[in-house]
Design a protein around this motif. Sequence first.
Motif, PDB file in Angstrom:
ATOM      1  N   GLY A  74       4.211  13.757   3.991  1.00 33.29           N
ATOM      2  CA  GLY A  74       4.098  12.897   5.171  1.00 33.29           C
ATOM      3  C   GLY A  74       3.993  13.609   6.502  1.00 33.29           C
ATOM      4  N   HIS A  75       4.658  14.733   6.646  1.00 25.71           N
ATOM      5  CA  HIS A  75       4.625  15.450   7.915  1.00 25.71           C
ATOM      6  C   HIS A  75       3.224  15.988   8.233  1.00 25.71           C
ATOM      7  N   ASN A  76       2.354  16.050   7.237  1.00 26.63           N
ATOM      8  CA  ASN A  76       0.988  16.533   7.450  1.00 26.63           C
ATOM      9  C   ASN A  76      -0.045  15.406   7.499  1.00 26.63           C
ATOM     10  N   VAL A  77       0.404  14.160   7.408  1.00 27.78           N
ATOM     11  CA  VAL A  77      -0.509  13.019   7.339  1.00 27.78           C
ATOM     12  C   VAL A  77      -0.661  12.373   8.709  1.00 27.78           C
ATOM     13  N   ARG A  78      -1.908  12.125   9.089  1.00 23.71           N
ATOM     14  CA  ARG A  78      -2.169  11.417  10.352  1.00 23.71           C
ATOM     15  C   ARG A  78      -2.727  10.025  10.112  1.00 23.71           C
ATOM     16  N   ASP A  79      -3.300   9.802   8.905  1.00 20.62           N
ATOM     17  CA  ASP A  79      -3.998   8.560   8.614  1.00 20.62           C
ATOM     18  C   ASP A  79      -3.776   8.186   7.158  1.00 20.62           C
ATOM     19  N   ILE A  80      -3.400   6.930   6.908  1.00 22.84           N
ATOM     20  CA  ILE A  80      -3.191   6.444   5.548  1.00 22.84           C
ATOM     21  C   ILE A  80      -4.087   5.239   5.316  1.00 22.84           C
ATOM     22  N   MET A  81      -4.875   5.303   4.254  1.00 23.99           N
ATOM     23  CA  MET A  81      -5.700   4.175   3.827  1.00 23.99           C
ATOM     24  C   MET A  81      -5.128   3.676   2.509  1.00 23.99           C
ATOM     25  N   LEU A  82      -4.596   2.461   2.515  1.00 24.10           N
ATOM     26  CA  LEU A  82      -3.907   1.926   1.346  1.00 24.10           C
ATOM     27  C   LEU A  82      -4.866   1.264   0.361  1.00 24.10           C
ATOM     28  N   SER A  83      -5.963   1.921   0.103  1.00 31.26           N
ATOM     29  CA  SER A  83      -6.899   1.474  -0.929  1.00 31.26           C
ATOM     30  C   SER A  83      -8.022   2.489  -1.048  1.00 31.26           C
ATOM     31  N   CYS A  84      -8.477   2.648  -2.263  1.00 31.92           N
ATOM     32  CA  CYS A  84      -9.627   3.509  -2.541  1.00 31.92           C
ATOM     33  C   CYS A  84     -10.701   2.729  -3.289  1.00 31.92           C
ATOM     34  N   GLY A  85     -10.290   1.883  -4.195  1.00 32.57           N
ATOM     35  CA  GLY A  85     -11.237   1.126  -4.991  1.00 32.57           C
ATOM     36  C   GLY A  85     -10.585  -0.053  -5.683  1.00 32.57           C
ATOM     37  N   ASP A  86      -9.354  -0.324  -5.338  1.00 34.01           N
ATOM     38  CA  ASP A  86      -8.610  -1.414  -5.936  1.00 34.01           C
ATOM     39  C   ASP A  86      -8.135  -2.352  -4.820  1.00 34.01           C
ATOM     40  N   GLU A  87      -7.547  -3.475  -5.181  1.00 36.83           N
ATOM     41  CA  GLU A  87      -7.114  -4.476  -4.197  1.00 36.83           C
ATOM     42  C   GLU A  87      -5.638  -4.274  -3.864  1.00 36.83           C
ATOM     43  N   PRO A  88      -5.333  -3.712  -2.682  1.00 38.42           N
ATOM     44  CA  PRO A  88      -3.942  -3.394  -2.344  1.00 38.42           C
ATOM     45  C   PRO A  88      -3.026  -4.611  -2.252  1.00 38.42           C
ATOM     46  N   LEU A  89      -3.582  -5.772  -1.936  1.00 35.12           N
ATOM     47  CA  LEU A  89      -2.745  -6.959  -1.789  1.00 35.12           C
ATOM     48  C   LEU A  89      -2.271  -7.505  -3.136  1.00 35.12           C
ATOM     49  N   MET A  90      -2.774  -6.964  -4.243  1.00 35.81           N
ATOM     50  CA  MET A  90      -2.268  -7.340  -5.566  1.00 35.81           C
ATOM     51  C   MET A  90      -0.956  -6.632  -5.894  1.00 35.81           C
ATOM     52  N   SER A  91      -0.637  -5.586  -5.150  1.00 39.16           N
ATOM     53  CA  SER A  91       0.602  -4.867  -5.405  1.00 39.16           C
ATOM     54  C   SER A  91       1.795  -5.726  -4.989  1.00 39.16           C
ATOM     55  N   PRO A  92       2.764  -5.893  -5.897  1.00 41.23           N
ATOM     56  CA  PRO A  92       3.964  -6.633  -5.512  1.00 41.23           C
ATOM     57  C   PRO A  92       4.801  -5.869  -4.481  1.00 41.23           C
ATOM     58  N   HIS A  93       4.457  -4.600  -4.257  1.00 40.76           N
ATOM     59  CA  HIS A  93       5.214  -3.754  -3.334  1.00 40.76           C
ATOM     60  C   HIS A  93       4.470  -3.518  -2.018  1.00 40.76           C
ATOM     61  N   PHE A  94       3.358  -4.196  -1.798  1.00 38.70           N
ATOM     62  CA  PHE A  94       2.537  -3.931  -0.610  1.00 38.70           C
ATOM     63  C   PHE A  94       3.357  -4.007   0.679  1.00 38.70           C
ATOM     64  N   ILE A  95       4.051  -5.098   0.892  1.00 39.44           N
ATOM     65  CA  ILE A  95       4.803  -5.272   2.144  1.00 39.44           C
ATOM     66  C   ILE A  95       5.927  -4.238   2.251  1.00 39.44           C
ATOM     67  N   ASP A  96       6.620  -3.969   1.159  1.00 36.78           N
ATOM     68  CA  ASP A  96       7.718  -2.992   1.195  1.00 36.78           C
ATOM     69  C   ASP A  96       7.209  -1.579   1.479  1.00 36.78           C
ATOM     70  N   ILE A  97       6.057  -1.218   0.916  1.00 37.13           N
ATOM     71  CA  ILE A  97       5.487   0.108   1.184  1.00 37.13           C
ATOM     72  C   ILE A  97       4.993   0.179   2.619  1.00 37.13           C
ATOM     73  N   LEU A  98       4.379  -0.879   3.111  1.00 37.47           N
ATOM     74  CA  LEU A  98       3.959  -0.918   4.518  1.00 37.47           C
ATOM     75  C   LEU A  98       5.163  -0.782   5.443  1.00 37.47           C
ATOM     76  N   THR A  99       6.252  -1.440   5.104  1.00 38.53           N
ATOM     77  CA  THR A  99       7.497  -1.325   5.875  1.00 38.53           C
ATOM     78  C   THR A  99       8.007   0.115   5.852  1.00 38.53           C
ATOM     79  N   LYS A 100       7.991   0.725   4.675  1.00 39.37           N
ATOM     80  CA  LYS A 100       8.450   2.110   4.532  1.00 39.37           C
ATOM     81  C   LYS A 100       7.614   3.038   5.404  1.00 39.37           C
TER      82      LYS A 100
END
Length: 140
Positions: free
Chosen positions: A66-92
């Motif tokens: 994380g200390h080296n990350v400037r940009d996070i894209m929460l999808s590459c080829g799948d639907e991120p909103l199908m994750s039951p953890h989407f909101i919790d990971i976004l919060t994290k």
Amino acid sequence: MEVDSSIENQLRERMSKGPLLTLRLDLINKCNLQCVMCHYSDPKIALRPTQKISVEQFDKWFKGVGHNVRDIMLSCGDEPLMSPHFIDILTKISNYGNSLDVGLCTNGMLMNAKIRSAMIQHGLTYSLFSIDGATKKTME
């Protein structure tokens, strides 16, 4: 294969000046659609066993890079909103600080008021929408 230490030193020096990496990851290997131009139109892909990243897995992994990350894209080829953890990971992610740009690519069909609110509250920087047809006929 031996790695040139001068290249490694240059990379370390560059990374010491601030975050450098763009992180792209899928939170789940599923999509709610099977668009004809997508890999999900292949039944072998669409029916594969579900794999999803838990909040704990994400946190453990992200702490290391994380200390080296400037940009996070929460999808590459799948639907991120199908994750039951989407909101919790976004919060994290939002707890790591405001200097991260956070985005996602979605078909938008699973976006509801709770998800929209979390996206705003936790500082989603950008979202890309995959629109595969304006009507059922053009999509198919």
